[in-house]
Structures are given as C-alpha cells and as structure tokens.
Design an enzyme around this catalytic site. Structure first.
Site, PDB file in Angstrom:
ATOM      1  N   ASP A 263       0.869  -1.169   0.000  1.00 37.08           N
ATOM      2  CA  ASP A 263       0.000   0.000   0.000  1.00 37.08           C
ATOM      3  C   ASP A 263       0.916   1.231   0.000  1.00 37.08           C
ATOM      4  O   ASP A 263       2.138   1.138   0.137  1.00 37.08           O
ATOM      5  CB  ASP A 263      -0.963  -0.015   1.190  1.00 37.08           C
TER       6      ASP A 263
HETATM    7  C1  NOJ Z   1      -3.991   4.003   0.133  1.00 39.89           C
HETATM    8  C2  NOJ Z   1      -5.170   3.115   0.309  1.00 39.89           C
HETATM    9  O1  NOJ Z   1      -5.079   2.435   1.542  1.00 39.89           O
HETATM   10  C3  NOJ Z   1      -5.345   2.085  -0.793  1.00 39.89           C
HETATM   11  O2  NOJ Z   1      -6.574   1.456  -0.622  1.00 39.89           O
HETATM   12  C4  NOJ Z   1      -5.235   2.721  -2.134  1.00 39.89           C
HETATM   13  O3  NOJ Z   1      -5.420   1.761  -3.143  1.00 39.89           O
HETATM   14  C5  NOJ Z   1      -3.867   3.370  -2.247  1.00 39.89           C
HETATM   15  N1  NOJ Z   1      -3.764   4.399  -1.221  1.00 39.89           N
HETATM   16  C6  NOJ Z   1      -3.607   3.968  -3.622  1.00 39.89           C
HETATM   17  O4  NOJ Z   1      -4.352   5.092  -3.812  1.00 39.89           O
END
Ligand code: NOJ
Length: 719
Positions: A263
């Site tokens: 993430d």
């Molecule tokens: C953080 C989020 O937790 C995740 O769900 C998302 O896909 C990513 N950012 C990318 O934007």
C-alpha cells in the site's frame, strides 16, 4: 510474448532497470512542465528516471495515458510499457453505490455486472489495473473504511470478492473492456484496533484464518491478478514486511502467483512502525517477504541495488518480482498494444453512458435498506412533504472512492424528486438548522423526510470516529423537527452503520441509503414513493451505541450466556445499559410486501462426507406488491473441538416474486460447508449435530436439525 521472450528480456535488463520495474509513483511525478521540482526532487530522482519505472498510480484518461506511455517507452531502455493502476472502486465516471451498499444488495451477480461496467469505463480511459475489490471484513463502524467493504460476514464477502474479480477481469483481462484486479488490503485491515485507521491489529491465528482471510482466498481462487498489502500489523509485524503472511499464507497456502504491491508508502512505514531500522532494512525485509512493487516509498528505488551488490539480498528475488510484473504486462497484452483499450472514441461512447446510468440506478434499488416503516411509506403524491437537511442536495454523497466521477453529474435527492415526481407537493429546506419559516413548514407537513448522516468528508479512509452517533447539529435538528411533527421519515446517507437508537425509535420510518452513486437518488425517490419495493438487507449490523463495537451477528457461546430476556442479569455475559444484540442485525431489511416462509424441510436428517442434504422452504409473496427477497441460510455447529459461532451465514438466493406468487428455494448442504479450523488448526468438519435456519435475516428462527455422520470405514480406506 512467449515466456521464453520474457525470460530473455529479463536476462538482458540491467539491475537498476529491473529495480525500476519494482517502483510505483503517482501522477505528480509527471508534470506538464520541464521544471525539476516537487516529488521528483523529494525522491532524489533524476528528471528522467520517473519515465523508466514500472507502474504509475492514479493517472487516467485515454489521450493522456497514450502520450505518457509513448514517453515511458521511449525512455525505458528496453521500451517496456508502463502499467497504469488506479483506485477505480465504485465507478470510474459513472458512480455505483459504494461497496457497503453493494454488500447490502445480498446479490453477488449484481456486483459482477457493476464491476463489468466499471471495467469498461476504466479500460477505455487507459487504466490497466484497478485497486479493487477491497475485501476487508468490517465489524467496527468506527473505521471510516467500512464504506469500501461489503460488510461483516466472511462468507458473503467471499462471494462478493469472487464476483467482483470476475466482473473486472472476465475470463481474460487482456481482452477489450477488462482490467486486471488488485484485491486489498492483505490482511485483516478491517480489524484495526479500536476502529482507528492505520492502527495495529491483535487477533488470534484462528480468527485471522477463519474470518478475515476467507475473502482474500476467494479472490485468489477467482484468479485475481494482484494483491495489495495492508498498513496494519499482523502478529505485531507490519503486513508489508511479513514474510510468513505473504510467502507462506498467500503464496504457498493460497497459491497466489500474481503481483504483490505494497500500500501507499507502506514499505517505508515499517520504519515508523519501529520494526525496520532504516530504508535499507525496510527494502530488504519487504523484498524478502515477497512484496514485488513498492508503491510510493523510496526504499526499493534507492536501496535494492546496494543490497544486491553488497551480497545482502539475493538478486534472484529481484528477478522473481520483475518476472511477475512482466508477466502481468504480457497478460494485459501491453507488449503488443501498450495502450490496451485507451481510446478517446470509446471514452465518448462508454463513460457515463445511458446503460451505465441505468445500471447505477437499478443497483441502488437493491442496495438501499428499509429499516423501519410504521405505515408512513410509501408516500403518496397528494401528501404535503417537507424534505429537511443539507444532505438532500449534496453531491458529496457520491462517496470518497469515486475519484474520477464528475460530481456535477451526480443526481442529488432533491433533483431526483423534482425530476421524477414533478406533481408531488414537496418543499425543500436544505439546511441543518431551522428558521421560523422552516419550523412552520415542518409543522404543517403530512410527512417530514429528514436527511441525515455522512458524506465524502466524514466517511472513508482516515475518517475514523470514536463516537458513531450522529453529529450534534443533526441530533438537534432531529429533536427540533420531532417537537413539531412526529411523521418523520429519516433517510441516512453514509458509509457505515451509525448509532442512532433514538432516531430509530422516534422516526416513523427509517431508510439507509448508503452512498448511492451517480443515479442512486432516483432509486431512493422511487422507494419513498413506492414505485420500487426495497429489498436491501444490512451487510453490517447497526449497533445501539459505540460501546458495542465491534459487533456482528456471528456471536460465540460464552460460558455464561444470557437467557432470552430483555433486562440485565448479573453474572452472565451482558451489558447493564444496552442489549447484547445489535439494533438492526446483519441480514435485516424490510419490504413493502410480506414474504411468508414455510417451515424448513430436509430431504434427510443425516449425511456423510460426499453426500448432501437438501434444505428447502417455500417463500410466498403474501402482500400487495411485487418484490425481491434475499432468502438466507444460516448454520450452527452445535459442538466442536473449539467454540463455534452461534450461527454462520452460509447461503443466499435473491428471488423476485410477483404478489401472490410463491417459490420453493433449496439449499444443498455439503460437508465442506461445515469445515472450520479445529483444535489442531486443521480445516476440517467434525461429525455431530447441526442446526440450520432459512429466513429473511440473521434473526430467523425457522430452523431444522441435521447430523453429519462419521466417515464410513470404506470412505476412510479410500482416503
Ligand atoms: C492508500 C489506500 O489504503 C489504498 O486502498 C489505495 O489503493 C492506495 N492508497 C492507492 O491510492
């Protein structure tokens, strides 16, 4: 490309070139100007380096991505195309209901259709991979990200996970109109302590396996091409550097062979977690744990080469990760057509097309949940209605993960009523406080529709709440209206169950509209005026108060269970101030018609492995309106080598019955449905007694008993 060509390509790549494939940056690195500023400098990169990396996050739009792809391929030494990934969660240009609403449809086939439409739009806009579905189990509505989940139940989440993956990818995501799907967040992000986003988790291995991992496993079995790690820890190890979780559980046990991405910034965050020393240590740990792509941290970019050169990291790990990324690019067909489906003509045709708008509306019809109705709904057009609340004309109810929608295309509740019911006597007071004129209008109305809850600014990522009751201003508004008029229909928007015991008690009717998407307010208006019969069922329980959280219908036997009485009893497991059970439980939702269930019949009372029992009920629409009903199956294992849930959701069939019509609904019970992690952590069933129930919610008492027999001698010998 043939596999051998991919292998030759990999062999020909330099170490730094390979490492660049393992890096993902966001669109801010690719500005219009030639100025050498911003994130590129912050990330200590050369001006051209962002154009050589493997994948980009959040960029979209056919022409823009074609141009960007040209530049990427020009500067990448082997002209390898980049992957464009984005959070296309509940819609690209057309927003569909947020996942928590989709969960409440209890209709996985509907989710598949929605994801197909989402994929069509995203693919036309040049997106290759969507960071969806999010399949985290959510039992704690303090967590703002409940809105991205299909709810509290492992079995239901698993069915949605499969159908969403199928909807995005089809049978081959290289085909036109499909995108690769990335399931997230691995693992158990929904279990963050106290519902506080980005917090740690503390859960037993059994709970992790039996409750939280089920939906990821289903996504993997459905062929999901990517997995994203979670921000949280498991067993006090950040998921992104958790080798056991990713190499053993995900890859070895679940058989996942695709690309694993961190993430946002999560590789680097293992340092702030206090479990990695520095960037170098974090990079090493994440790589060894099997994380292929580092999304938005500098760890891989600047540390992997040094680690390999110093002999501290095996280059074969880098090669393995790069090969998985090349294979994904190949499966998408990017080596032959680096733009995939990006097409400005197709964007014209499919983005927010009529077919998708229609689907957005029809989907919302199935997602909205009627929680209470003391005869005030449906409304008739001759009644004098006043709609109160700023959310009634707020486009921010589209939801926080509809990043690429044009909010001006979202139909608000007010707009929907005006458009669909021009003859109705409806006045709008679009404020959360009432002036004198407002009070008068409320006083003189036959019905007041009070629109309360949340919008994009109060639900979603990083929007955790310690108190999930309505904001003070909204509670005061409710009380003020109630003083003047008792015929209140409360409509809630939002992404999580809120604690609304008083509102529920005092409202004459209560509807959960969730975040209904671009055209969902048409569905809401039609439900209120009775053109559509509601059929949504809660996929997350509504608690009485924050203190009950986390809560789910999947309770366990305690040593001191509470007998079925309404009052507090000392020295048994109960609260002094609220019941143990939720205000509205999982599976609950009303209709304007009446569905009558016959008693459950079983074709036999016992069976052994390899056989099945068929359980059936006859459901009759005994009311005065056609309608849909989610017929639900629950099972209880009466005794186990470990404590078993009091009931578990094991099946659903959504049926449509015309008024007066009846239908037999059957569920086959097989041994594999009864498996769980036993005392030795083996996933097995245990012979013995079971109860099953078939009914309209997790409260149903319409049950029958059956027995799973021990395996016969011949069967054991066969094994
Ligand atoms: C953080 C989020 O937790 C995740 O769900 C998302 O896909 C990513 N950012 C990318 O934007």
């Amino acid at each position: 490309m043939e596999q051998i060509e991919l292998e030759n390509l990999l062999k020909d790549m330099s170490l730094s070139e390979k490492i660049e494939q393992l890096v993902q940056l966001h669109g801010g690195f690719y500005g219009e100007t030639d100025n050498y500023t911003g994130p590129v400098v912050d990330f200590h990169m050369t001006k051209e380096q962002p154009y050589r990396i493997g994948s980009i996050l959040g960029e979209h739009g056919a022409q823009k991505l074609k141009d960007l792809q040209d530049r990427m391929m020009e500067l990448q030494p082997h002209h390898i195309p980049a992957l464009f990934m984005a959070d296309v969660i509940h819609g690209y240009r057309t927003a569909f209901p947020a996942p928590i609403g989709i969960g409440s449809s209890f209709h996985p086939e509907l989710a598949e259709k929605i994801c197909e439409a989402v994929a069509r739009e995203a693919a036309a806009a040049g997106v290759h991979v969507t960071f969806s579905p999010m399949v985290d189990l959510a039992c704690d509505s303090r967590w703002g990200r409940c809105m991205e989940s299909t709810g509290e139940d492992p079995w239901l989440n698993a069915r949605f996970a499969e159908s969403m993956v199928r909807g995005f990818q089809g049978d081959d995501y290289g085909k036109k109109g499909r995108v690769a799907s990335c399931v997230k967040h691995f693992a158990a992000y929904g279990a963050v302590q106290s519902g506080r986003d980005y917090n740690v988790t503390e859960l037993s291995e059994r709970t992790l396996f039996e409750d939280y991992l089920v939906s990821y496993r289903a996504a993997v079995s459905a062929g999901v091409s990517m997995v994203m790690t979670a921000f949280n820890t498991i067993n006090r190890i950040p998921c992104t550097t958790n080798k056991w979780l990713m190499r053993k559980v995900l890859r070895e046990d679940m058989g996942f062979t695709g690309v694993l991405i961190s993430d946002y910034g999560a590789v680097g965050e293992s340092i702030t977690h206090g479990s990695s020393e520095d960037l170098r240590d974090a990079a090493k740990k994440a790589m060894e744990a099997g994380c292929d792509i580092d999304m938005m941290s500098e760890c891989y970019l600047h540390q992997l080469e040094g680690l390999v050169r110093a002999g501290e990291l095996d280059e074969s790990l880098v090669d393995e990760a790069v090969m998985r990324i090349l294979a994904l690019k190949n499966q998408l067909g990017l080596f032959e057509n680096p733009y995939k489906d990006a097409s400005t003509e197709d964007e014209e045709k499919v983005l927010f097309c009529e077919e998708h708008q229609e689907l957005s509306r029809r989907a919302a019809e199935e997602c909205i949940v009627l929680l209470k109705n003391e005869g005030v709904l449906p409304l008739t057009e001759d009644r004098k209605v006043v709609v109160v609340g700023s959310l009634a004309d707020d486009r921010e109810i589209t939801g926080s993960w509809a990043l690429f929608v044009k909010k001006e295309q979202t139909v608000t509740f007010k707009q929907a009523i005006k458009e669909l019911y021009p003859g109705a006597h409806v006045e709008f007071i679009l404020s959360d406080s009432l002036d004198e004129a407002g009070v008068d209008a409320v006083k003189n109305a036959d019905r007041v529709i009070l629109v309360l809850g949340e919008n994009q600014s109060t639900t979603g990522e990083s929007k955790s709440l310690a108190d999930i009751s309505l904001p003070r201003e909204q509670r005061e508004l409710f009380d003020r209206v109630y003083e003047e008029n008792k015929n209140i229909v409360t409509v809630l928007f939002g992404g999580r169950p809120l604690a609304i015991p008083e509102v529920a008690e005092k409202s004459a009717a209560l509807i959960e509209g969730w975040l209904p998407g671009s055209c969902g307010c048409y569905a809401l208006a039609d439900i209120l005026f009775g053109r559509v019969n509601p059929s949504g069922k809660l996929s997350m329980s509504f608690p009485h108060c924050t203190g009950q959280l986390p809560i789910s219908y999947r309770q366990f036997s305690t040593g001191r269970p509470k007998p079925p009485v309404d009052h507090y009893i000392p020295f048994v497991s109960n609260y002094m101030d609220v019941p143990n059970t939720p205000l509205y439980p999982f599976g609950y939702g009303l209709s304007y018609t009446v569905f009558e269930y016959s008693e459950v019949t079983l074709d036999k009372n016992s069976f052994s492995k390899g056989e099945k029992i068929t359980a059936s009920v006859v459901v009759k629409n005994a009311g005065r309106m056609d309608g849909m009903e989610a017929v639900q199956l629950y099972i209880r294992d009466m005794k186990g080598s470990v404590v078993r849930p009091l009931r578990e959701f094991k099946g659903v069939e959504k049926i449509f019955l015309k008024k007066g019509e009846e239908r037999e609904v059957r569920f086959d019970i097989t041994e594999d449905m009864l498996r769980f992690y036993d005392i030795n952590m083996d996933f097995v069933s245990e012979p013995g007694d079971f109860t099953l129930w078939i009914g309209d919610s997790s409260l149903t008492e319409n049950g029958a008993k059956f027995r799973l027999l021990p395996q016969r001698q011949e069967q054991l010998q066969e094994v």
